[in-house]
Write a protein that holds these residues in place. Structure first.
Motif, PDB file in Angstrom:
ATOM      1  N   ARG A  37     -88.168 -49.611-113.500  1.00  0.00           N
ATOM      2  CA  ARG A  37     -88.902 -50.379-114.507  1.00  0.00           C
ATOM      3  C   ARG A  37     -89.903 -49.438-115.185  1.00  0.00           C
ATOM      4  NH1 ARG A  37     -86.247 -54.614-114.054  1.00  0.00           N
ATOM      5  NH2 ARG A  37     -86.270 -56.018-112.303  1.00  0.00           N
ATOM      6  N   THR A  38     -90.232 -49.768-116.442  1.00  0.00           N
ATOM      7  CA  THR A  38     -91.254 -48.982-117.124  1.00  0.00           C
ATOM      8  C   THR A  38     -92.618 -49.613-116.866  1.00  0.00           C
ATOM      9  OG1 THR A  38     -90.930 -50.230-119.159  1.00  0.00           O
ATOM     10  CG2 THR A  38     -89.727 -48.164-118.948  1.00  0.00           C
ATOM     11  N   ASN A  39     -93.627 -48.780-116.903  1.00  0.00           N
ATOM     12  CA  ASN A  39     -94.995 -49.220-116.667  1.00  0.00           C
ATOM     13  C   ASN A  39     -95.889 -48.487-117.661  1.00  0.00           C
ATOM     14  OD1 ASN A  39     -97.130 -50.491-115.252  1.00  0.00           O
ATOM     15  ND2 ASN A  39     -97.529 -48.591-114.165  1.00  0.00           N
ATOM     16  N   ILE A  40     -96.881 -49.174-118.192  1.00  0.00           N
ATOM     17  CA  ILE A  40     -97.811 -48.525-119.114  1.00  0.00           C
ATOM     18  C   ILE A  40     -99.054 -48.122-118.332  1.00  0.00           C
ATOM     19  CG2 ILE A  40     -99.263 -48.821-121.143  1.00  0.00           C
ATOM     20  CD1 ILE A  40     -97.109 -50.665-122.257  1.00  0.00           C
ATOM     21  N   GLN A  41     -99.340 -46.840-118.369  1.00  0.00           N
ATOM     22  CA  GLN A  41    -100.536 -46.317-117.709  1.00  0.00           C
ATOM     23  C   GLN A  41    -101.649 -46.271-118.761  1.00  0.00           C
ATOM     24  OE1 GLN A  41    -100.598 -42.122-116.425  1.00  0.00           O
ATOM     25  NE2 GLN A  41    -100.908 -42.946-114.376  1.00  0.00           N
ATOM     26  N   LYS A  42    -102.730 -46.958-118.494  1.00  0.00           N
ATOM     27  CA  LYS A  42    -103.830 -47.056-119.453  1.00  0.00           C
ATOM     28  C   LYS A  42    -104.475 -45.687-119.693  1.00  0.00           C
ATOM     29  CE  LYS A  42    -105.041 -51.713-118.011  1.00  0.00           C
ATOM     30  NZ  LYS A  42    -106.080 -52.538-117.382  1.00  0.00           N
ATOM     31  N   ALA A  43    -105.066 -45.552-120.872  1.00  0.00           N
ATOM     32  CA  ALA A  43    -105.840 -44.351-121.173  1.00  0.00           C
ATOM     33  C   ALA A  43    -107.060 -44.319-120.259  1.00  0.00           C
ATOM     34  CB  ALA A  43    -106.269 -44.357-122.631  1.00  0.00           C
ATOM     35  N   SER A  44    -107.445 -43.139-119.830  1.00  0.00           N
ATOM     36  CA  SER A  44    -108.588 -43.040-118.924  1.00  0.00           C
ATOM     37  C   SER A  44    -109.265 -41.682-119.067  1.00  0.00           C
ATOM     38  CB  SER A  44    -108.132 -43.233-117.476  1.00  0.00           C
ATOM     39  OG  SER A  44    -107.219 -42.219-117.113  1.00  0.00           O
ATOM     40  N   ILE A  45    -110.431 -41.607-118.484  1.00  0.00           N
ATOM     41  CA  ILE A  45    -111.153 -40.336-118.441  1.00  0.00           C
ATOM     42  C   ILE A  45    -111.135 -39.878-116.993  1.00  0.00           C
ATOM     43  CG2 ILE A  45    -113.371 -39.206-118.743  1.00  0.00           C
ATOM     44  CD1 ILE A  45    -113.896 -41.151-121.043  1.00  0.00           C
ATOM     45  N   ARG A  46    -110.623 -38.686-116.774  1.00  0.00           N
ATOM     46  CA  ARG A  46    -110.504 -38.137-115.426  1.00  0.00           C
ATOM     47  C   ARG A  46    -111.223 -36.799-115.369  1.00  0.00           C
ATOM     48  NH1 ARG A  46    -104.194 -39.685-114.461  1.00  0.00           N
ATOM     49  NH2 ARG A  46    -104.477 -41.907-114.818  1.00  0.00           N
ATOM     50  N   ARG A  47    -111.233 -36.225-114.207  1.00  0.00           N
ATOM     51  CA  ARG A  47    -111.905 -34.939-114.036  1.00  0.00           C
ATOM     52  C   ARG A  47    -110.907 -33.851-113.685  1.00  0.00           C
ATOM     53  NH1 ARG A  47    -117.286 -35.096-113.995  1.00  0.00           N
ATOM     54  NH2 ARG A  47    -118.304 -37.065-113.577  1.00  0.00           N
ATOM     55  N   ASN A  48    -111.136 -32.687-114.268  1.00  0.00           N
ATOM     56  CA  ASN A  48    -110.367 -31.510-113.892  1.00  0.00           C
ATOM     57  C   ASN A  48    -110.875 -31.087-112.514  1.00  0.00           C
ATOM     58  OD1 ASN A  48    -109.461 -28.895-113.461  1.00  0.00           O
ATOM     59  ND2 ASN A  48    -109.571 -28.353-115.639  1.00  0.00           N
ATOM     60  N   PRO A  49    -110.010 -31.088-111.480  1.00  0.00           N
ATOM     61  CA  PRO A  49    -110.492 -30.785-110.137  1.00  0.00           C
ATOM     62  C   PRO A  49    -111.035 -29.365-109.977  1.00  0.00           C
ATOM     63  CG  PRO A  49    -108.107 -31.030-110.144  1.00  0.00           C
ATOM     64  CD  PRO A  49    -108.595 -31.390-111.501  1.00  0.00           C
ATOM     65  N   LYS A  50    -110.587 -28.463-110.815  1.00  0.00           N
ATOM     66  CA  LYS A  50    -111.031 -27.071-110.703  1.00  0.00           C
ATOM     67  C   LYS A  50    -112.431 -26.873-111.280  1.00  0.00           C
ATOM     68  CE  LYS A  50    -108.264 -22.982-110.643  1.00  0.00           C
ATOM     69  NZ  LYS A  50    -107.185 -22.217-111.244  1.00  0.00           N
ATOM     70  N   THR A  51    -112.650 -27.450-112.471  1.00  0.00           N
ATOM     71  CA  THR A  51    -113.919 -27.205-113.159  1.00  0.00           C
ATOM     72  C   THR A  51    -114.876 -28.398-113.100  1.00  0.00           C
ATOM     73  OG1 THR A  51    -113.046 -28.011-115.261  1.00  0.00           O
ATOM     74  CG2 THR A  51    -112.771 -25.660-114.796  1.00  0.00           C
ATOM     75  N   GLY A  52    -114.374 -29.584-112.787  1.00  0.00           N
ATOM     76  CA  GLY A  52    -115.210 -30.775-112.781  1.00  0.00           C
ATOM     77  C   GLY A  52    -115.423 -31.342-114.172  1.00  0.00           C
ATOM     78  N   GLU A  53    -114.821 -30.711-115.178  1.00  0.00           N
ATOM     79  CA  GLU A  53    -114.966 -31.137-116.563  1.00  0.00           C
ATOM     80  C   GLU A  53    -114.229 -32.451-116.791  1.00  0.00           C
ATOM     81  OE1 GLU A  53    -113.264 -29.507-120.844  1.00  0.00           O
ATOM     82  OE2 GLU A  53    -113.332 -28.186-119.118  1.00  0.00           O
ATOM     83  N   LYS A  54    -114.804 -33.345-117.598  1.00  0.00           N
ATOM     84  CA  LYS A  54    -114.148 -34.613-117.925  1.00  0.00           C
ATOM     85  C   LYS A  54    -113.009 -34.367-118.910  1.00  0.00           C
ATOM     86  CE  LYS A  54    -118.018 -37.666-117.093  1.00  0.00           C
ATOM     87  NZ  LYS A  54    -118.883 -38.714-117.641  1.00  0.00           N
ATOM     88  N   VAL A  55    -111.887 -35.028-118.654  1.00  0.00           N
ATOM     89  CA  VAL A  55    -110.701 -34.876-119.494  1.00  0.00           C
ATOM     90  C   VAL A  55    -110.210 -36.263-119.886  1.00  0.00           C
ATOM     91  CG1 VAL A  55    -108.330 -33.990-119.587  1.00  0.00           C
ATOM     92  CG2 VAL A  55    -110.052 -32.776-118.247  1.00  0.00           C
ATOM     93  N   SER A  56    -109.929 -36.453-121.160  1.00  0.00           N
ATOM     94  CA  SER A  56    -109.417 -37.719-121.645  1.00  0.00           C
ATOM     95  C   SER A  56    -107.894 -37.712-121.526  1.00  0.00           C
ATOM     96  CB  SER A  56    -109.819 -37.922-123.102  1.00  0.00           C
ATOM     97  OG  SER A  56    -109.267 -39.120-123.579  1.00  0.00           O
ATOM     98  N   VAL A  57    -107.342 -38.705-120.826  1.00  0.00           N
ATOM     99  CA  VAL A  57    -105.896 -38.815-120.651  1.00  0.00           C
ATOM    100  C   VAL A  57    -105.422 -39.995-121.489  1.00  0.00           C
ATOM    101  CG1 VAL A  57    -104.044 -39.194-118.986  1.00  0.00           C
ATOM    102  CG2 VAL A  57    -106.059 -37.880-118.319  1.00  0.00           C
ATOM    103  N   PRO A  58    -104.505 -39.764-122.437  1.00  0.00           N
ATOM    104  CA  PRO A  58    -104.053 -40.856-123.310  1.00  0.00           C
ATOM    105  C   PRO A  58    -103.157 -41.857-122.573  1.00  0.00           C
ATOM    106  CG  PRO A  58    -102.795 -38.879-123.757  1.00  0.00           C
ATOM    107  CD  PRO A  58    -103.862 -38.503-122.759  1.00  0.00           C
ATOM    108  N   LYS A  59    -102.968 -43.019-123.195  1.00  0.00           N
ATOM    109  CA  LYS A  59    -102.070 -44.041-122.670  1.00  0.00           C
ATOM    110  C   LYS A  59    -100.650 -43.472-122.666  1.00  0.00           C
ATOM    111  CE  LYS A  59    -100.350 -47.629-125.129  1.00  0.00           C
ATOM    112  NZ  LYS A  59    -100.341 -48.876-125.887  1.00  0.00           N
ATOM    113  N   LYS A  60     -99.888 -43.770-121.614  1.00  0.00           N
ATOM    114  CA  LYS A  60     -98.508 -43.282-121.570  1.00  0.00           C
ATOM    115  C   LYS A  60     -97.648 -44.218-120.738  1.00  0.00           C
ATOM    116  CE  LYS A  60     -99.852 -40.033-117.960  1.00  0.00           C
ATOM    117  NZ  LYS A  60     -99.962 -38.633-117.620  1.00  0.00           N
ATOM    118  N   GLN A  61     -96.340 -44.103-120.947  1.00  0.00           N
ATOM    119  CA  GLN A  61     -95.386 -44.889-120.180  1.00  0.00           C
ATOM    120  C   GLN A  61     -94.911 -44.083-118.987  1.00  0.00           C
ATOM    121  OE1 GLN A  61     -92.226 -46.228-122.821  1.00  0.00           O
ATOM    122  NE2 GLN A  61     -92.931 -48.309-122.450  1.00  0.00           N
ATOM    123  N   THR A  62     -94.766 -44.771-117.862  1.00  0.00           N
ATOM    124  CA  THR A  62     -94.239 -44.143-116.662  1.00  0.00           C
ATOM    125  C   THR A  62     -93.078 -44.997-116.153  1.00  0.00           C
ATOM    126  OG1 THR A  62     -95.785 -45.339-115.247  1.00  0.00           O
ATOM    127  CG2 THR A  62     -96.469 -43.154-116.000  1.00  0.00           C
TER     128      THR A  62
END
Length: 97
Positions: free
Chosen positions: A54-79
């Motif tokens: 089945r397809t699933n829509i993953q919402k857009a979110s703000i996550r962190r780069n584990p290496k630098t701790g910098e915030k990264v914006s992740v767009p909405k996507k289908q999984t």
């Protein structure tokens, strides 16, 4: 070890020696293509005794780069979500029906 398409075709060739390898390859390609097309149309795919896709829509979110701790914006996507069938679950866990 994961099974790759060429290994799957070899296994099918052993089970069905009357089929030509190119025909088995074409069959596998058609099945995979139809699964992809169905998922692209947001339709579920059910393979009895194996599982469902089945397809699933993953919402857009703000996550962190584990290496630098910098915030990264992740767009909405289908999984794609896969859920195994009860039959496969029982076979994997050696359970009797």
């Amino acid at each position: 070890m994961a099974i790759v398409k060429s290994e799957l075709i070899k296994q099918l060739k052993k089970s069905y020696p009357n089929f030509l390898t190119r025909d088995l390859t074409k069959i596998i390609d058609i099945v995979i293509k139809e699964i992809k097309v169905s998922l692209k149309r947001n339709e579920g795919v059910e393979l009895r005794g194996f599982g469902t896709f089945r397809t699933n829509i993953q919402k857009a979110s703000i996550r962190r780069n584990p290496k630098t701790g910098e915030k990264v914006s992740v767009p909405k996507k289908q999984t794609i979500k896969w859920k195994m069938s009860k039959d496969l679950f029982k076979k994997l866990n050696n359970e009797k029906e």
